[in-house]
Design a protein around this motif. Structure first.
Motif, mmCIF file in Angstrom:
data_model
loop_
_atom_site.group_PDB
_atom_site.id
_atom_site.type_symbol
_atom_site.label_atom_id
_atom_site.label_comp_id
_atom_site.label_asym_id
_atom_site.label_seq_id
_atom_site.Cartn_x
_atom_site.Cartn_y
_atom_site.Cartn_z
ATOM 1 N N LYS A 165 4.115 3.554 -5.840
ATOM 2 C CA LYS A 165 5.546 3.354 -5.538
ATOM 3 C C LYS A 165 6.052 4.451 -4.591
ATOM 4 C CE LYS A 165 6.961 -0.196 -8.023
ATOM 5 N NZ LYS A 165 6.483 -1.271 -7.190
ATOM 6 N N ILE A 166 5.604 5.685 -4.868
ATOM 7 C CA ILE A 166 6.048 6.806 -4.011
ATOM 8 C C ILE A 166 5.551 6.591 -2.577
ATOM 9 C CG2 ILE A 166 5.807 9.312 -3.613
ATOM 10 C CD1 ILE A 166 5.717 9.616 -6.670
ATOM 11 N N TYR A 167 4.287 6.136 -2.449
ATOM 12 C CA TYR A 167 3.749 5.853 -1.107
ATOM 13 C C TYR A 167 4.586 4.780 -0.415
ATOM 14 C CZ TYR A 167 -0.428 8.694 -1.932
ATOM 15 O OH TYR A 167 -1.278 9.729 -2.156
ATOM 16 N N GLU A 168 5.016 3.810 -1.245
ATOM 17 C CA GLU A 168 5.865 2.748 -0.658
ATOM 18 C C GLU A 168 7.169 3.334 -0.119
ATOM 19 O OE1 GLU A 168 6.585 -0.988 -2.750
ATOM 20 O OE2 GLU A 168 4.767 -0.598 -3.902
ATOM 21 N N TYR A 169 7.801 4.213 -0.954
ATOM 22 C CA TYR A 169 9.061 4.837 -0.517
ATOM 23 C C TYR A 169 8.854 5.657 0.755
ATOM 24 C CZ TYR A 169 10.819 3.807 -5.234
ATOM 25 O OH TYR A 169 11.184 3.191 -6.393
ATOM 26 N N GLN A 170 7.679 6.274 0.833
ATOM 27 C CA GLN A 170 7.392 7.130 1.978
ATOM 28 C C GLN A 170 6.869 6.333 3.183
ATOM 29 O OE1 GLN A 170 4.676 9.972 0.237
ATOM 30 N NE2 GLN A 170 6.332 11.376 -0.336
ATOM 31 N N GLU A 171 6.922 5.015 3.049
ATOM 32 C CA GLU A 171 6.456 4.091 4.092
ATOM 33 C C GLU A 171 5.003 4.320 4.467
ATOM 34 O OE1 GLU A 171 9.344 4.331 7.152
ATOM 35 O OE2 GLU A 171 10.874 3.339 5.946
ATOM 36 N N ARG A 172 4.180 4.396 3.396
ATOM 37 C CA ARG A 172 2.729 4.499 3.599
ATOM 38 C C ARG A 172 2.093 3.326 2.829
ATOM 39 N NH1 ARG A 172 2.550 10.538 1.396
ATOM 40 N NH2 ARG A 172 0.286 10.438 1.590
ATOM 41 N N PRO A 173 2.365 2.065 3.309
ATOM 42 C CA PRO A 173 1.959 0.882 2.527
ATOM 43 C C PRO A 173 0.448 0.756 2.339
ATOM 44 C CG PRO A 173 2.737 0.245 4.702
ATOM 45 C CD PRO A 173 3.021 1.696 4.571
ATOM 46 N N GLU A 174 -0.326 1.194 3.353
ATOM 47 C CA GLU A 174 -1.787 1.023 3.224
ATOM 48 C C GLU A 174 -2.330 1.842 2.053
ATOM 49 O OE1 GLU A 174 -3.027 2.076 7.095
ATOM 50 O OE2 GLU A 174 -2.185 0.222 7.956
ATOM 51 N N GLU A 175 -1.810 3.064 1.975
ATOM 52 C CA GLU A 175 -2.271 3.923 0.872
ATOM 53 C C GLU A 175 -1.836 3.349 -0.475
ATOM 54 O OE1 GLU A 175 -1.906 8.387 1.818
ATOM 55 O OE2 GLU A 175 -1.042 7.348 3.551
ATOM 56 N N ALA A 176 -0.598 2.780 -0.481
ATOM 57 C CA ALA A 176 -0.102 2.168 -1.726
ATOM 58 C C ALA A 176 -1.010 1.013 -2.147
ATOM 59 C CB ALA A 176 1.324 1.674 -1.523
ATOM 60 N N VAL A 177 -1.398 0.179 -1.164
ATOM 61 C CA VAL A 177 -2.287 -0.957 -1.469
ATOM 62 C C VAL A 177 -3.606 -0.457 -2.047
ATOM 63 C CG1 VAL A 177 -3.640 -2.824 -0.400
ATOM 64 C CG2 VAL A 177 -1.237 -2.557 0.186
ATOM 65 N N ASP A 178 -4.156 0.582 -1.411
ATOM 66 C CA ASP A 178 -5.409 1.171 -1.909
ATOM 67 C C ASP A 178 -5.278 1.574 -3.385
ATOM 68 O OD1 ASP A 178 -6.845 0.867 0.302
ATOM 69 O OD2 ASP A 178 -6.713 2.934 1.038
ATOM 70 N N ILE A 179 -4.156 2.231 -3.654
ATOM 71 C CA ILE A 179 -3.936 2.723 -5.028
ATOM 72 C C ILE A 179 -3.869 1.548 -6.001
ATOM 73 C CG2 ILE A 179 -2.186 3.794 -6.549
ATOM 74 C CD1 ILE A 179 -3.631 5.899 -5.024
ATOM 75 N N TYR A 180 -3.085 0.504 -5.642
ATOM 76 C CA TYR A 180 -2.943 -0.641 -6.551
ATOM 77 C C TYR A 180 -4.285 -1.335 -6.782
ATOM 78 C CZ TYR A 180 2.082 -0.074 -5.804
ATOM 79 O OH TYR A 180 3.343 0.428 -5.753
ATOM 80 N N GLN A 181 -5.070 -1.428 -5.696
ATOM 81 C CA GLN A 181 -6.378 -2.093 -5.851
ATOM 82 C C GLN A 181 -7.300 -1.263 -6.763
ATOM 83 O OE1 GLN A 181 -7.453 -2.770 -1.787
ATOM 84 N NE2 GLN A 181 -6.594 -4.841 -1.789
ATOM 85 N N THR A 182 -7.221 0.051 -6.591
ATOM 86 C CA THR A 182 -8.033 0.918 -7.462
ATOM 87 C C THR A 182 -7.624 0.734 -8.924
ATOM 88 O OG1 THR A 182 -7.911 2.526 -5.674
ATOM 89 C CG2 THR A 182 -8.851 3.312 -7.741
#
Lengths: 244, 228
Positions: B188-205
């Motif tokens: 969620k924090i990555y999303e707020y920081q506009e880093r969607p790719e990293e957020a996706v990686d995290i969710y997939q992990t």
């Protein structure tokens, strides 16, 4: 009719899955048959295990460890250790050296270890290497050593015979006649121990009464001397005030 | 005669019924496997308990050895701060009471920090959790303390500290369920920081590591919202 019922029961007996549970577990696993250190615990009932130098009878849920052929360490529960040769019995607070034909009863509690000399006069050594002799039929307890190097230890006294019979009956693997014989011999020593203790108690009470009487005499003498001193002082002041 | 025959027949019928029931029960439930598993586990527990008792005894032996040599050593030891290791060793001898005291104090500290968190005093709660973690690194509640600390930082909008705490959780308790939830928070924090790719990686992990229903569904929802 009865025959049919018997056959039916017989049939049930063969079909029901009967499992015999292991009574003793060892750590490391299956170490008892091998040489070396081995921790043992009885699970459901009192057990007895033989060593080269003696035998250990122990209650259910008791734990002990074979350190070597002549040395064992009792950890939890209560035990009857019988020696065939010289044997070293360690507990958390006391070590006992058993000579042949000697028997020892041990109850390992949470904060103290209680020892009963069941057969023979036992040699004990506490954690500070102080040596004691515990005569047959006597019991004593030993506790931990604190950071000031003080050791907790009780006073030797005759064992609680009634309690001991119950505990021994529950764990002993001796034959009935043998146990009866041992208890008879123990009872003789125990009666003697009670008499000795009684004599000692009477002697001790007499000594205390004597000391008390001596003290009374001393106090009376002291009062008498003080009274004389006071009288002399009064006379002295009287003479000084009115005569001089 | 007739009644006897009926009686015998009834008994035989009952026997037959028992047999059939037992066979069916056995066929459909197959209890042997579970019984074997239970007896195996019981055996394991008994062995573990024995091992534990033997280790406890070793510990008592060590305590007594320490108590035996300690007074001598304390006499020769330097005074002040330098004697601390020896005094710490002395406390081992009275470890039982000390342990009880420490456990109760540990629980009290943790409850106090949790209460602050519940009362939404996130700044104070974060400080209390940091103190608790520093003082009691071997506590049973350490995992939850880390999680609540990360949440406190998140509520205070201190995202950097929150990320550092979650990373530490991943390092220390990679298999814990709470780490899974903390990772979703990280996403969620990555999303707020506009880093969607990293957020996706995290969710997939999270989806791969924690296939349990609660965390996985949460991760899946978050993943869908990012992809949209």
């Amino acid at each position: 009719m009865k025959t049919i019922f018997k056959f039916f029961i017989l049939y049930l007996v063969f079909t029901v899955n009967i499992q015999i549970k292991a009574q003793i577990i060892s750590e490391p696993r299956n170490c008892w048959q091998k040489e070396g250190e081995c921790g043992v615990k009885s699970l459901h009932r009192a057990e007895s295990l033989s060593l080269i130098h003696g035998q250990v009878d122990f209650a259910s849920d008791s734990i002990w460890k074979r350190s070597s052929d002549e040395s064992i360490r009792l950890i939890k529960g209560y035990f009857l250790v019988s020696a065939e040769a010289v044997m070293n019995v360690q507990t958390k607070y006391i070590t006992v050296t058993l000579k042949p034909k000697q028997k020892l009863f041990v109850n390992i509690g949470f904060d103290r270890v209680e020892v009963v000399a069941f057969q023979g006069d036992l040699e004990l050594q506490d954690l500070l290497y102080n040596k004691y002799v515990l005569p047959q039929a006597y019991t004593n307890w030993f506790g931990k050593i604190d950071s000031n190097k003080n050791i907790e230890v009780g006073f030797p006294r005759p064992a609680n015979f009634k309690e001991l019979i119950a505990q021994l009956g529950a764990i002993s693997s001796m034959k009935k006649s043998e146990l009866h014989q041992s208890l008879k011999s123990f009872k003789d020593s125990w009666t003697k121990a009670i008499d000795e203790t009684q004599d000692r108690s009477i002697a001790s009470s007499n000594r205390i009464i004597e000391e008390w009487r001596e003290n009374l005499k001393y106090q009376a003498e002291r009062r008498r001397l003080r009274a004389i001193e006071r009288r002399k002082m009064r006379e002295f002041f009287y003479n000084k005030t009115f005569r001089e | 005669m007739k009644s006897q025959v009926i009686y015998i027949f009834t008994v035989l019928l009952m026997g037959f019924w028992c047999l059939v029931f037992a066979k069916f029960h056995h066929h459909f439930n197959n209890p042997d496997i579970y019984q074997e598993q239970i007896s195996y586990l019981k055996d394991e527990v008994a062995h573990k308990e024995l091992k534990n008792e033997l280790l406890k005894d070793q510990h008592i032996q060590f305590q007594m050895d320490v108590a035996r040599v300690l007074p001598q050593a304390l006499k020769q030891s330097p005074t002040g701060e330098k004697s601390y290791p020896l005094r710490a060793l002395a406390s081992l001898v009275l470890a039982k009471d000390h342990k009880n005291f420490k456990e109760s104090s540990m629980k009290r500290d943790f409850q106090r920090a949790k209460k602050l968190f519940r009362d939404k005093q996130f700044g104070l709660a974060a400080r209390a959790f940091v103190e608790f973690i520093d003082k009691n690194p071997f506590s049973m509640d350490i995992n939850e303390a880390f999680f609540l600390l990360s949440e406190s930082y998140f509520q205070m909008d201190d995202y950097e500290r929150c990320l550092t705490t979650v990373e530490k959780m991943i390092e220390l308790f990679p298999e814990s369920e709470l780490t899974g939830y903390a990772m979703i928070r990280m996403g969620k924090i990555y999303e707020y920081q506009e880093r969607p790719e990293e957020a996706v990686d995290i969710y997939q992990t999270v989806l791969l590591t924690f296939p349990e229903r609660g965390i996985a569904s949460q991760a899946r929802k978050s993943l869908q919202s990012v992809e949209l």
